[in-house]
Structure formats: C-alpha cells, structure tokens
Scaffold this motif. Structure first.
Motif, PDB file in Angstrom:
ATOM      1  N   GLY A 172       0.810  -1.216   0.000  1.00  0.00           N
ATOM      2  CA  GLY A 172       0.000   0.000   0.000  1.00  0.00           C
ATOM      3  C   GLY A 172       0.838   1.258   0.000  1.00  0.00           C
ATOM      4  N   LEU A 173       1.938   1.226   0.756  1.00  0.00           N
ATOM      5  CA  LEU A 173       2.823   2.386   0.850  1.00  0.00           C
ATOM      6  C   LEU A 173       3.433   2.710  -0.507  1.00  0.00           C
ATOM      7  N   ARG A 174       3.923   1.686  -1.200  1.00  0.00           N
ATOM      8  CA  ARG A 174       4.532   1.921  -2.512  1.00  0.00           C
ATOM      9  C   ARG A 174       3.485   2.365  -3.536  1.00  0.00           C
ATOM     10  N   ALA A 175       2.295   1.790  -3.471  1.00  0.00           N
ATOM     11  CA  ALA A 175       1.239   2.156  -4.415  1.00  0.00           C
ATOM     12  C   ALA A 175       0.835   3.618  -4.264  1.00  0.00           C
ATOM     13  N   ALA A 176       0.919   4.121  -3.034  1.00  0.00           N
ATOM     14  CA  ALA A 176       0.540   5.518  -2.770  1.00  0.00           C
ATOM     15  C   ALA A 176       1.693   6.493  -2.967  1.00  0.00           C
ATOM     16  N   GLY A 177       2.861   5.978  -3.371  1.00  0.00           N
ATOM     17  CA  GLY A 177       4.019   6.846  -3.544  1.00  0.00           C
ATOM     18  C   GLY A 177       4.718   7.195  -2.252  1.00  0.00           C
ATOM     19  N   GLY A 178       4.375   6.486  -1.182  1.00  0.00           N
ATOM     20  CA  GLY A 178       4.924   6.813   0.127  1.00  0.00           C
ATOM     21  C   GLY A 178       6.410   6.546   0.246  1.00  0.00           C
ATOM     22  N   ALA A 179       6.891   5.503  -0.430  1.00  0.00           N
ATOM     23  CA  ALA A 179       8.320   5.201  -0.350  1.00  0.00           C
ATOM     24  C   ALA A 179       9.148   6.356  -0.897  1.00  0.00           C
ATOM     25  N   GLU A 180       8.709   6.925  -2.017  1.00  0.00           N
ATOM     26  CA  GLU A 180       9.433   8.039  -2.621  1.00  0.00           C
ATOM     27  C   GLU A 180       9.330   9.296  -1.767  1.00  0.00           C
ATOM     28  N   ILE A 181       8.161   9.510  -1.171  1.00  0.00           N
ATOM     29  CA  ILE A 181       7.970  10.685  -0.306  1.00  0.00           C
ATOM     30  C   ILE A 181       8.914  10.619   0.888  1.00  0.00           C
ATOM     31  N   ILE A 182       8.981   9.455   1.539  1.00  0.00           N
ATOM     32  CA  ILE A 182       9.863   9.302   2.698  1.00  0.00           C
ATOM     33  C   ILE A 182      11.313   9.507   2.291  1.00  0.00           C
ATOM     34  N   ALA A 183      11.725   8.881   1.192  1.00  0.00           N
ATOM     35  CA  ALA A 183      13.107   9.010   0.735  1.00  0.00           C
ATOM     36  C   ALA A 183      13.454  10.461   0.414  1.00  0.00           C
ATOM     37  N   GLU A 184      12.529  11.169  -0.222  1.00  0.00           N
ATOM     38  CA  GLU A 184      12.793  12.559  -0.577  1.00  0.00           C
ATOM     39  C   GLU A 184      12.870  13.443   0.662  1.00  0.00           C
ATOM     40  N   ARG A 185      12.002  13.203   1.626  1.00  0.00           N
ATOM     41  CA  ARG A 185      12.073  13.988   2.864  1.00  0.00           C
ATOM     42  C   ARG A 185      13.410  13.750   3.572  1.00  0.00           C
ATOM     43  N   LEU A 186      13.866  12.523   3.608  1.00  0.00           N
ATOM     44  CA  LEU A 186      15.151  12.249   4.253  1.00  0.00           C
ATOM     45  C   LEU A 186      16.288  12.919   3.488  1.00  0.00           C
ATOM     46  N   ARG A 187      16.206  12.921   2.164  1.00  0.00           N
ATOM     47  CA  ARG A 187      17.235  13.592   1.362  1.00  0.00           C
ATOM     48  C   ARG A 187      17.268  15.081   1.673  1.00  0.00           C
ATOM     49  N   LEU A 188      16.097  15.649   1.933  1.00  0.00           N
ATOM     50  CA  LEU A 188      15.991  17.074   2.238  1.00  0.00           C
ATOM     51  C   LEU A 188      16.174  17.373   3.726  1.00  0.00           C
ATOM     52  N   ALA A 189      16.455  16.340   4.512  1.00  0.00           N
ATOM     53  CA  ALA A 189      16.632  16.475   5.970  1.00  0.00           C
ATOM     54  C   ALA A 189      15.371  17.021   6.638  1.00  0.00           C
ATOM     55  N   ARG A 190      14.218  16.457   6.254  1.00  0.00           N
ATOM     56  CA  ARG A 190      12.939  16.854   6.832  1.00  0.00           C
ATOM     57  C   ARG A 190      12.391  15.687   7.652  1.00  0.00           C
ATOM     58  N   PRO A 191      11.903  15.959   8.874  1.00  0.00           N
ATOM     59  CA  PRO A 191      11.594  14.897   9.836  1.00  0.00           C
ATOM     60  C   PRO A 191      10.480  13.935   9.407  1.00  0.00           C
ATOM     61  N   VAL A 192      10.706  12.671   9.762  1.00  0.00           N
ATOM     62  CA  VAL A 192       9.756  11.573   9.525  1.00  0.00           C
ATOM     63  C   VAL A 192       9.648  10.761  10.806  1.00  0.00           C
TER      64      VAL A 192
END
Length: 210
Positions: free
Chosen positions: A58-78
């Motif tokens: 479900g996470l991958r289908a919703a694009g969540g994996a990319e969102i989390i990875a991008e936030r970490l790249r930008l140093a934004r909290p998760v």
C-alpha cells in the motif's frame, strides 16, 4: 509556532485516533498522500497496522516510499509508528501470500522477526529502556506505552540515514527495538495514540523538535 504535520494516508487502518492525538498536542494536521503536501509539512507521520508486506504494498502504491526518501534527502523529519516503523527496515520474516514478498524501505539495516516469547502477540502496556539523551522520551522515561505486535526488529544493525542512532529497547520474552531516533528519522514500535498522556507527551516532544 504551530507545526504542520501530514499523516501519510495509504490505506493502513483507522488513523483518526492519530489525527486527534496530533491535534490534541497542537499540530496543524492533514491526512493525505499528496506528494507536495507531504514534502512541505514540518513533519511526516507514517502510521501502520496489520501485516508488514500488505503495508509495504500500500505504501509503494501511494508513492509513500518516494515521499519518505525525498524527505530524508531534504533532511525533513519523519516519524514511523508500529508497522510504519517496521517498514523502515530491510524486510520482515512475517508470512505473506504476496509473491515475491516486498522488501522494506531499507533506511535501517535489520530484519523484522517474530517475537521470541511464550505469548505472542505482545499486547498491552510495557515499560521501555530509553536511549541516553532520547528526545522523544524526555520527561517520560519511566512511563509505560501500549504495544500490539507479533513481530519486531531484534536489533539495529546499521542506520543508513547517516546519523548516530539512539536505540530504545523493550522486553517481551527477549529484547527488541522499541524506538529509534536518528536525526530526522525516528520511529516507535508502540502506539503513541493508544498510550494516553505518555504517548501525547512523546508526540509533543517530537513536534517541538521539528
């Protein structure tokens, strides 16, 4: 200052209690899987209930994996919670009919395994052993938190986020990872939204760190 938090909506269970808890501690909350909203929020809260592999699908289908990875790249909290914490690891030994079993996100090196305990699932209130200097558990080091799970990471082998991870543990039959704090990435195996005042204070601590 009011912090904006997106609760990532990818079809993982009833998240209304999560939204209510965040509102209780003063967050401006949006429940969405919208990429831009999730990227610009001060904090991203990743819930998760049920089976590891179904959550990953479900996470991958919703694009969540990319969102989390991008936030970490930008140093934004998760912040990941329960299965939303487990998916941050490499994978899980939990049985699944999904073939091939989807891997985890791999931000933490390690495998989520069945608890080595006489009674599984681990369901109820338990104390944790906080990591020294824990921000999440500041002021609530002696409190109990609510767990509902059959699988957990036994240990953190390595963090791939690049920080110096702080690992909080708990006991149920044997020791398992109850929480990790590693710079902008954090997670708890227990449910803050089901942990009463202690859970609310933990989330409040997280908000203040954003």
């Amino acid at each position: 200052m009011t912090r904006q938090v997106v609760v990532l909506d990818y079809g993982s269970g009833n998240v209304r209690s999560v939204v209510r808890m965040l509102e209780r501690v003063g967050a401006d909350v949006e429940l969405t899987a919208d990429r831009q909203a999730a990227l610009r929020a001060d904090g991203l809260y990743v819930p998760g209930v049920g089976a590891f592999h179904a959550c990953m699908t479900g996470l991958r289908a919703a694009g969540g994996a990319e969102i989390i990875a991008e936030r970490l790249r930008l140093a934004r909290p998760v912040l990941g919670v329960c299965v939303g914490f487990q998916v941050l690891f490499d994978g899980s030994t939990e049985p699944t009919s999904i073939q091939p079993p989807p891997p985890g996100l791999g931000h933490f090196a390690g495998i989520v395994e069945r608890l080595d305990a006489p009674v599984v699932p681990h369901m109820g209130w338990s104390h944790v052993t906080p990591a020294p200097g824990s921000v999440l558990l500041e002021g609530i080091e002696d409190e109990r938190f609510y767990f509902v799970h059959s699988y957990a990471a036994r240990q953190l082998l390595e963090s791939r986020v690049g920080g110096a991870p702080q690992v909080t543990t708990a006991e149920h039959g044997s020791t398992f990872v109850a929480a990790i704090e590693d710079g902008v990435l954090a997670g708890t195996q227990f449910h803050p939204e089901k942990s009463g005042d202690a859970g609310a204070q933990l989330v409040g601590n997280w908000l203040r760190s954003l």
